[in-house]
Design a protein around this motif. Structure first.
Motif, PDB file in Angstrom:
ATOM      1  N   LEU A  21       0.833  -1.194   0.000  1.00  0.00           N
ATOM      2  CA  LEU A  21       0.000   0.000   0.000  1.00  0.00           C
ATOM      3  C   LEU A  21       0.870   1.248   0.000  1.00  0.00           C
ATOM      4  CD1 LEU A  21      -2.861  -0.866   2.512  1.00  0.00           C
ATOM      5  CD2 LEU A  21      -2.949  -0.872   0.018  1.00  0.00           C
ATOM      6  N   SER A  24      -3.874   4.233   1.769  1.00  0.00           N
ATOM      7  CA  SER A  24      -5.069   3.403   1.878  1.00  0.00           C
ATOM      8  C   SER A  24      -5.860   3.300   0.577  1.00  0.00           C
ATOM      9  CB  SER A  24      -5.984   3.945   2.979  1.00  0.00           C
ATOM     10  OG  SER A  24      -6.470   5.239   2.632  1.00  0.00           O
ATOM     11  N   ASP A  92     -11.041   2.341  -0.823  1.00  0.00           N
ATOM     12  CA  ASP A  92     -10.045   1.755   0.073  1.00  0.00           C
ATOM     13  C   ASP A  92      -9.529   0.446  -0.519  1.00  0.00           C
ATOM     14  OD1 ASP A  92     -10.454   3.829   1.823  1.00  0.00           O
ATOM     15  OD2 ASP A  92     -11.794   2.704   3.135  1.00  0.00           O
ATOM     16  N   HIS A  94      -7.255  -3.196   0.100  1.00  0.00           N
ATOM     17  CA  HIS A  94      -6.840  -4.152   1.116  1.00  0.00           C
ATOM     18  C   HIS A  94      -6.105  -5.302   0.430  1.00  0.00           C
ATOM     19  CE1 HIS A  94      -9.713  -2.005   3.685  1.00  0.00           C
ATOM     20  NE2 HIS A  94     -10.506  -2.066   2.622  1.00  0.00           N
ATOM     21  N   THR A 151     -12.835  -1.660  -1.230  1.00  0.00           N
ATOM     22  CA  THR A 151     -14.068  -1.460  -0.476  1.00  0.00           C
ATOM     23  C   THR A 151     -14.446   0.016  -0.533  1.00  0.00           C
ATOM     24  OG1 THR A 151     -12.971  -1.067   1.673  1.00  0.00           O
ATOM     25  CG2 THR A 151     -13.538  -3.353   1.117  1.00  0.00           C
ATOM     26  N   PRO A 154     -14.315   2.028   4.991  1.00  0.00           N
ATOM     27  CA  PRO A 154     -13.688   1.047   5.876  1.00  0.00           C
ATOM     28  C   PRO A 154     -14.615  -0.144   6.092  1.00  0.00           C
ATOM     29  CG  PRO A 154     -13.548   3.266   6.793  1.00  0.00           C
ATOM     30  CD  PRO A 154     -14.502   3.341   5.649  1.00  0.00           C
ATOM     31  N   GLN A 214     -18.585  -4.203   3.296  1.00  0.00           N
ATOM     32  CA  GLN A 214     -18.293  -2.774   3.163  1.00  0.00           C
ATOM     33  C   GLN A 214     -19.510  -1.947   3.581  1.00  0.00           C
ATOM     34  OE1 GLN A 214     -17.357  -2.099  -0.967  1.00  0.00           O
ATOM     35  NE2 GLN A 214     -19.424  -2.498  -1.677  1.00  0.00           N
TER      36      GLN A 214
END
Length: 239
Positions: A21, A24, A92, A94, A151, A154, A214
């Motif tokens: 990353l 984010s 976002d 991940h 997503t 968060p 999400q």
């Protein structure tokens, strides 16, 4: 006079993992004479000798599944050597690492994955209720390597084994290999005459593992984006 700035805080990350990353909302992918598959149009910058090409569906069977279901993200292949930065509408990001394992992902939430990871389109179970709802399809990833997911805000990780678990079909992002998913529908008289709650179709999860949810039912894609469509148009375009 030298320029005065606070931009140094945004200097490129020095992480050496293949997927890292930058922040984010921005993914850094390190290519070392290898290949990665990513959502088409997600590249925002790169350095080095990198080649981009349409990934296709990897076989007639998957092409037909994508065309008929509309599931799956239109992918591009990135190969060569260098660093590529990926993002999608500032959602976002991940990172997961699969170790000879599998996850199931809602197609629009898939950003990128290692080329050694195989993928296919799978249908949820649900008996007569699923047939009434038209069924629901998702993308299953299987193998060893990095996966990057998106997503819209968060997310929340729910332990499926601790209690019966349900989620909106667009809010459920991904779930682990030990989890079984099915459709749950409300076909009561109130739903049929237009007095339903608006939550008539849900996903039900059982087994042992987790589901990532999400705080959104997904972003609306305008102008024929990659997450919509399906049918003969996708088949003719190579899906």
């Amino acid at each position: 006079m030298p320029i005065r700035t606070d931009l140094q805080q945004y200097t490129e990350t020095t992480a050496t993992d293949a997927f890292a990353l930058q922040n984010s909302k921005l993914l850094k992918v390190r290519l070392s004479d290898g290949e990665i598959q990513a959502k088409r149009g997600s590249m925002v910058a790169y350095q080095g000798d990198v080649k981009f090409e349409h990934a296709g569906s990897g076989g007639m069977g998957r092409m037909l599944k994508k065309a008929m279901t509309g599931e799956g993200t239109t992918l591009m292949k990135m190969s060569g050597s260098g660093e590529v930065f990926l993002a999608d509408t500032a959602q976002d990001i991940h990172i997961l690492y699969l170790d000879n394992d599998s996850i199931t992902v809602n197609g629009p939430n898939l950003l990128a994955f290692d080329s050694d990871i195989d993928w296919d389109i799978t249908k949820l179970s649900g008996g007569a209720s699923a047939a009434l709802a038209g069924g629901l399809f998702n993308t299953t990833l299987r193998g060893t390597g990095f996966v990057a997911l998106l997503t819209d805000g968060p997310p929340m990780l729910l332990d499926v084994g601790s209690a019966p678990t349900f989620a909106d079909a667009q809010a459920a992002v991904t779930w682990s290999s030990g989890v079984q998913s099915s459709l749950k529908t409300d076909v009561s008289a109130k739903a049929l005459i237009g007095r339903s709650s608006g939550e008539s179709i849900q996903m039900a999860f059982s087994g042992q593992g987790w589901v990532l949810v999400q705080p959104s039912e997904g972003r609306v894609v305008l102008g024929g984006g990659s997450s919509g469509g399906g049918g003969l148009g996708n088949l003719l375009s190579g899906g």
